[in-house]
Design a protein around this motif. Structure first.
Motif, PDB file in Angstrom:
ATOM      1  N   UNK A  85       0.851  -1.181   0.000  1.00  0.00           N
ATOM      2  CA  UNK A  85       0.000   0.000   0.000  1.00  0.00           C
ATOM      3  C   UNK A  85       0.890   1.235   0.000  1.00  0.00           C
ATOM      4  N   UNK A  86       0.533   2.239  -0.777  1.00  0.00           N
ATOM      5  CA  UNK A  86       1.423   3.385  -1.001  1.00  0.00           C
ATOM      6  C   UNK A  86       1.813   4.127   0.270  1.00  0.00           C
ATOM      7  N   UNK A  87       0.938   4.170   1.278  1.00  0.00           N
ATOM      8  CA  UNK A  87       1.273   4.892   2.503  1.00  0.00           C
ATOM      9  C   UNK A  87       2.330   4.169   3.332  1.00  0.00           C
ATOM     10  N   UNK A  88       2.506   2.873   3.086  1.00  0.00           N
ATOM     11  CA  UNK A  88       3.495   2.083   3.818  1.00  0.00           C
ATOM     12  C   UNK A  88       4.797   1.920   3.049  1.00  0.00           C
ATOM     13  N   UNK A  89       4.788   2.270   1.766  1.00  0.00           N
ATOM     14  CA  UNK A  89       5.907   1.922   0.888  1.00  0.00           C
ATOM     15  C   UNK A  89       7.242   2.527   1.312  1.00  0.00           C
ATOM     16  N   UNK A  90       7.265   3.810   1.650  1.00  0.00           N
ATOM     17  CA  UNK A  90       8.541   4.451   1.996  1.00  0.00           C
ATOM     18  C   UNK A  90       9.130   3.855   3.270  1.00  0.00           C
ATOM     19  N   UNK A  91       8.276   3.600   4.253  1.00  0.00           N
ATOM     20  CA  UNK A  91       8.744   3.014   5.510  1.00  0.00           C
ATOM     21  C   UNK A  91       9.341   1.622   5.261  1.00  0.00           C
ATOM     22  N   UNK A  92       8.668   0.827   4.445  1.00  0.00           N
ATOM     23  CA  UNK A  92       9.164  -0.516   4.124  1.00  0.00           C
ATOM     24  C   UNK A  92      10.481  -0.414   3.370  1.00  0.00           C
ATOM     25  N   UNK A  93      10.546   0.481   2.389  1.00  0.00           N
ATOM     26  CA  UNK A  93      11.759   0.668   1.597  1.00  0.00           C
ATOM     27  C   UNK A  93      12.935   1.052   2.492  1.00  0.00           C
ATOM     28  N   UNK A  94      12.723   1.995   3.393  1.00  0.00           N
ATOM     29  CA  UNK A  94      13.789   2.431   4.297  1.00  0.00           C
ATOM     30  C   UNK A  94      14.215   1.317   5.244  1.00  0.00           C
ATOM     31  N   UNK A  95      13.254   0.546   5.735  1.00  0.00           N
ATOM     32  CA  UNK A  95      13.571  -0.556   6.655  1.00  0.00           C
ATOM     33  C   UNK A  95      14.386  -1.633   5.953  1.00  0.00           C
ATOM     34  N   UNK A  96      14.029  -1.947   4.728  1.00  0.00           N
ATOM     35  CA  UNK A  96      14.765  -2.942   3.943  1.00  0.00           C
ATOM     36  C   UNK A  96      16.197  -2.453   3.679  1.00  0.00           C
ATOM     37  N   UNK A  97      16.342  -1.202   3.288  1.00  0.00           N
ATOM     38  CA  UNK A  97      17.674  -0.643   3.010  1.00  0.00           C
ATOM     39  C   UNK A  97      18.537  -0.649   4.264  1.00  0.00           C
ATOM     40  N   UNK A  98      17.923  -0.338   5.396  1.00  0.00           N
ATOM     41  CA  UNK A  98      18.659  -0.352   6.670  1.00  0.00           C
ATOM     42  C   UNK A  98      19.106  -1.771   7.018  1.00  0.00           C
ATOM     43  N   UNK A  99      18.202  -2.725   6.885  1.00  0.00           N
ATOM     44  CA  UNK A  99      18.503  -4.120   7.213  1.00  0.00           C
ATOM     45  C   UNK A  99      19.602  -4.682   6.321  1.00  0.00           C
ATOM     46  N   UNK A 100      19.572  -4.330   5.043  1.00  0.00           N
ATOM     47  CA  UNK A 100      20.559  -4.840   4.086  1.00  0.00           C
ATOM     48  C   UNK A 100      21.874  -4.079   4.139  1.00  0.00           C
ATOM     49  N   UNK A 101      21.864  -2.868   4.716  1.00  0.00           N
ATOM     50  CA  UNK A 101      23.085  -2.072   4.787  1.00  0.00           C
ATOM     51  C   UNK A 101      23.496  -1.496   3.446  1.00  0.00           C
ATOM     52  N   UNK A 102      22.524  -1.135   2.617  1.00  0.00           N
ATOM     53  CA  UNK A 102      22.843  -0.633   1.285  1.00  0.00           C
ATOM     54  C   UNK A 102      23.702   0.622   1.315  1.00  0.00           C
ATOM     55  N   UNK A 103      23.431   1.546   2.225  1.00  0.00           N
ATOM     56  CA  UNK A 103      24.185   2.805   2.274  1.00  0.00           C
ATOM     57  C   UNK A 103      25.595   2.608   2.826  1.00  0.00           C
TER      58      UNK A 103
END
Length: 116
Positions: free
Chosen positions: A64-82
Motif C-alpha cells: 500500500x502506497x502509505x506504507x511503501x517508503x517506511x518498508x523501503x527504508x527498513x529494507x535498506x537499513x537491514x541490508x546495509x545498502x548505504x
C-alpha cells in the motif's frame, strides 16, 4: 487503494532477513526471483573467466502506497545498502492496476489505519 511495487536486489544469503524486515514494516507478502545478476560501477573480478560474486535474488513486494517508503527504508537499513556499496539496491514503482490482491486488501486497510 493505491499500491507501489518495491523491488529489492540483494545477495541470496540476505533474502529471508529482507523479507522479515519488510513484513515487520507492513508488507503482506513477497515474490522472490532467484539467480539475478548485475554489475555496478566497478565490474567484479574474475578468476580464469569465472566471476567471483555471490548469487543475487530479486525480491518484489506489492505494498500500500502509505506504507511503501517506511518498508523501503527498513529494507535498506537491514541490508546495509548505504554502508556497503555493491551490497544491493532497492527502489519503488507506481502500480497502475493490480488483480489478485482481494484477500490482502482487508488486511491492508486495517494495517494502514493502525500505522497512520
Amino acid at each position: 487503494m493505491r499500491f507501489k511495487l518495491l523491488i529489492v536486489l540483494v545477495e541470496d544469503t540476505k533474502t529471508e532477513q529482507i523479507m522479515n524486515a519488510a513484513r515487520e514494516a507492513g508488507a503482506t507478502g513477497a515474490t522472490v526471483v532467484g539467480d539475478a545478476r548485475g554489475e555496478g560501477l566497478n565490474p567484479k573480478k574474475t578468476f580464469f573467466g569465472l566471476t567471483l560474486e555471490s548469487q543475487r535474488d530479486m525480491v518484489m513486494f506489492v505494498v500500500e502506497e502509505h506504507l511503501s517508503r517506511k518498508i523501503l527504508e527498513r529494507v535498506a537499513e537491514e541490508a546495509g545498502f548505504e554502508e556497503n556499496p555493491g551490497s544491493g539496491v532497492a527502489f519503488q514503482l507506481n502500480v497502475e492496476d493490480a488483480i489478485g490482491l482481494g484477500g490482502q486488501i482487508m488486511c491492508l486497510m486495517d494495517e494502514v489505519e493502525e500505522r497512520l
